[in-house]
Write a protein that holds these residues in place. Structure first.
Motif, PDB file in Angstrom:
ATOM      1  N   LYS A 107       1.261  38.685   3.816  1.00  0.00           N
ATOM      2  CA  LYS A 107      -0.179  38.747   3.504  1.00  0.00           C
ATOM      3  C   LYS A 107      -0.528  37.804   2.350  1.00  0.00           C
ATOM      4  CE  LYS A 107      -3.698  42.285   2.913  1.00  0.00           C
ATOM      5  NZ  LYS A 107      -3.951  43.716   2.788  1.00  0.00           N
ATOM      6  N   ASN A 108       0.315  37.764   1.350  1.00  0.00           N
ATOM      7  CA  ASN A 108       0.077  36.913   0.184  1.00  0.00           C
ATOM      8  C   ASN A 108       0.089  35.430   0.581  1.00  0.00           C
ATOM      9  OD1 ASN A 108      -0.212  36.397  -2.682  1.00  0.00           O
ATOM     10  ND2 ASN A 108       1.911  35.700  -2.602  1.00  0.00           N
ATOM     11  N   SER A 109       1.058  35.033   1.379  1.00  0.00           N
ATOM     12  CA  SER A 109       1.133  33.630   1.803  1.00  0.00           C
ATOM     13  C   SER A 109      -0.053  33.260   2.689  1.00  0.00           C
ATOM     14  CB  SER A 109       2.432  33.363   2.559  1.00  0.00           C
ATOM     15  OG  SER A 109       3.501  33.346   1.662  1.00  0.00           O
ATOM     16  N   TRP A 110      -0.422  34.169   3.560  1.00  0.00           N
ATOM     17  CA  TRP A 110      -1.575  33.882   4.422  1.00  0.00           C
ATOM     18  C   TRP A 110      -2.833  33.695   3.574  1.00  0.00           C
ATOM     19  CZ3 TRP A 110      -2.209  31.882   8.897  1.00  0.00           C
ATOM     20  CH2 TRP A 110      -3.484  31.882   9.465  1.00  0.00           C
ATOM     21  N   GLN A 111      -3.001  34.526   2.566  1.00  0.00           N
ATOM     22  CA  GLN A 111      -4.162  34.398   1.688  1.00  0.00           C
ATOM     23  C   GLN A 111      -4.131  33.059   0.952  1.00  0.00           C
ATOM     24  OE1 GLN A 111      -6.795  36.624   1.683  1.00  0.00           O
ATOM     25  NE2 GLN A 111      -7.700  34.879   0.650  1.00  0.00           N
ATOM     26  N   ASN A 112      -2.943  32.626   0.526  1.00  0.00           N
ATOM     27  CA  ASN A 112      -2.817  31.324  -0.136  1.00  0.00           C
ATOM     28  C   ASN A 112      -3.185  30.178   0.809  1.00  0.00           C
ATOM     29  OD1 ASN A 112      -1.987  32.521  -2.506  1.00  0.00           O
ATOM     30  ND2 ASN A 112       0.188  32.202  -2.115  1.00  0.00           N
ATOM     31  N   ILE A 113      -2.807  30.308   2.078  1.00  0.00           N
ATOM     32  CA  ILE A 113      -3.151  29.283   3.071  1.00  0.00           C
ATOM     33  C   ILE A 113      -4.664  29.233   3.274  1.00  0.00           C
ATOM     34  CG2 ILE A 113      -2.966  28.677   5.521  1.00  0.00           C
ATOM     35  CD1 ILE A 113      -0.070  29.884   5.359  1.00  0.00           C
ATOM     36  N   VAL A 114      -5.278  30.397   3.414  1.00  0.00           N
ATOM     37  CA  VAL A 114      -6.739  30.468   3.585  1.00  0.00           C
ATOM     38  C   VAL A 114      -7.434  29.882   2.355  1.00  0.00           C
ATOM     39  CG1 VAL A 114      -8.700  32.046   3.783  1.00  0.00           C
ATOM     40  CG2 VAL A 114      -6.656  32.429   5.167  1.00  0.00           C
ATOM     41  N   ASN A 115      -6.953  30.231   1.170  1.00  0.00           N
ATOM     42  CA  ASN A 115      -7.551  29.719  -0.065  1.00  0.00           C
ATOM     43  C   ASN A 115      -7.413  28.191  -0.149  1.00  0.00           C
ATOM     44  OD1 ASN A 115      -8.220  32.323  -0.788  1.00  0.00           O
ATOM     45  ND2 ASN A 115      -6.507  32.567  -2.195  1.00  0.00           N
ATOM     46  N   SER A 116      -6.267  27.663   0.260  1.00  0.00           N
ATOM     47  CA  SER A 116      -6.063  26.206   0.242  1.00  0.00           C
ATOM     48  C   SER A 116      -7.025  25.516   1.191  1.00  0.00           C
ATOM     49  CB  SER A 116      -4.618  25.866   0.629  1.00  0.00           C
ATOM     50  OG  SER A 116      -3.716  26.319  -0.343  1.00  0.00           O
ATOM     51  N   LYS A 117      -7.159  26.065   2.386  1.00  0.00           N
ATOM     52  CA  LYS A 117      -8.089  25.488   3.367  1.00  0.00           C
ATOM     53  C   LYS A 117      -9.514  25.501   2.817  1.00  0.00           C
ATOM     54  CE  LYS A 117     -10.067  27.995   6.398  1.00  0.00           C
ATOM     55  NZ  LYS A 117     -11.446  28.115   6.788  1.00  0.00           N
ATOM     56  N   ASN A 118      -9.932  26.637   2.290  1.00  0.00           N
ATOM     57  CA  ASN A 118     -11.291  26.746   1.752  1.00  0.00           C
ATOM     58  C   ASN A 118     -11.501  25.823   0.549  1.00  0.00           C
ATOM     59  OD1 ASN A 118     -11.945  28.610   3.718  1.00  0.00           O
ATOM     60  ND2 ASN A 118     -11.501  30.373   2.409  1.00  0.00           N
ATOM     61  N   ALA A 119     -10.473  25.677  -0.273  1.00  0.00           N
ATOM     62  CA  ALA A 119     -10.592  24.802  -1.445  1.00  0.00           C
ATOM     63  C   ALA A 119     -10.758  23.344  -1.023  1.00  0.00           C
ATOM     64  CB  ALA A 119      -9.370  24.969  -2.345  1.00  0.00           C
TER      65      ALA A 119
END
Length: 170
Positions: A107-119
């Motif tokens: 879950k943590n890694s997926w959130q980091n991926i989503v945050n990177s995409k959004n950033a």
């Protein structure tokens, strides 16, 4: 009185058959247990392969959305706003295509991926909005890369987190 000698061949056959049946039962029981263990190992291996594949796919996605790779996409004759639109569309489509990988990633890694995409998408828009009305594409790309370099390299950090997690899994 009954003569037991008539039953001797049946008794002998029974005495010989009982140990054979016990051994046969033990063999079948052991065989079934070994097959169940094999099935469990295969499912664990399959699950591990799915996880590994997911981490590979998401690492590739993150590499593709790095600004240094994004600026190489599309025709040089585009206007900056067209580049922003097409780049955002490409990122979103590829992310949507890979979204099923969240089943295998923490879950943590997926959130980091989503945050990177959004950033990255936010950085595209902020860079465009910070420039004059009609910046040329080369100017936009240069400032886009500079803005990313001035910020934290969150994509590389996310890739490094994925790398650490896959080493734990493997």
């Amino acid at each position: 009185m009954t003569d037991f000698s008539d039953y001797l061949p049946y008794a002998f056959a029974l005495i010989v058959a009982i140990p054979f049946l016990v051994l046969l039962r033990q063999f079948v029981y052991t065989y079934i247990n070994l097959k169940n263990q094999e099935i469990k190992l295969l499912s664990l291996k399959s699950n591990s392969e799915n996880k590994t594949h997911s981490y590979e796919r998401m690492t590739l996605f993150l590499e593709r959305i790095k600004p240094s790779n994004l600026i190489l996409k599309f025709d040089k004759d585009l206007a900056a706003h067209e580049f922003v639109f097409l780049t955002e569309k490409t990122i979103s489509e590829e992310f949507d295509y890979n979204s099923s990988q969240q089943l295998y990633i923490t879950k943590n890694s997926w959130q980091n991926i989503v945050n990177s995409k959004n950033a990255i998408i936010d950085l595209l828009h902020k860079t465009y909005e910070s420039l004059d009305n009609h910046p040329n594409l080369d100017e936009f790309k240069t400032i886009f890369i500079m803005n990313y370099m001035n910020d934290n390299d969150y994509i590389s950090a996310t890739i490094e987190d994925l790398r650490r997690e896959i080493l734990i899994i493997a």
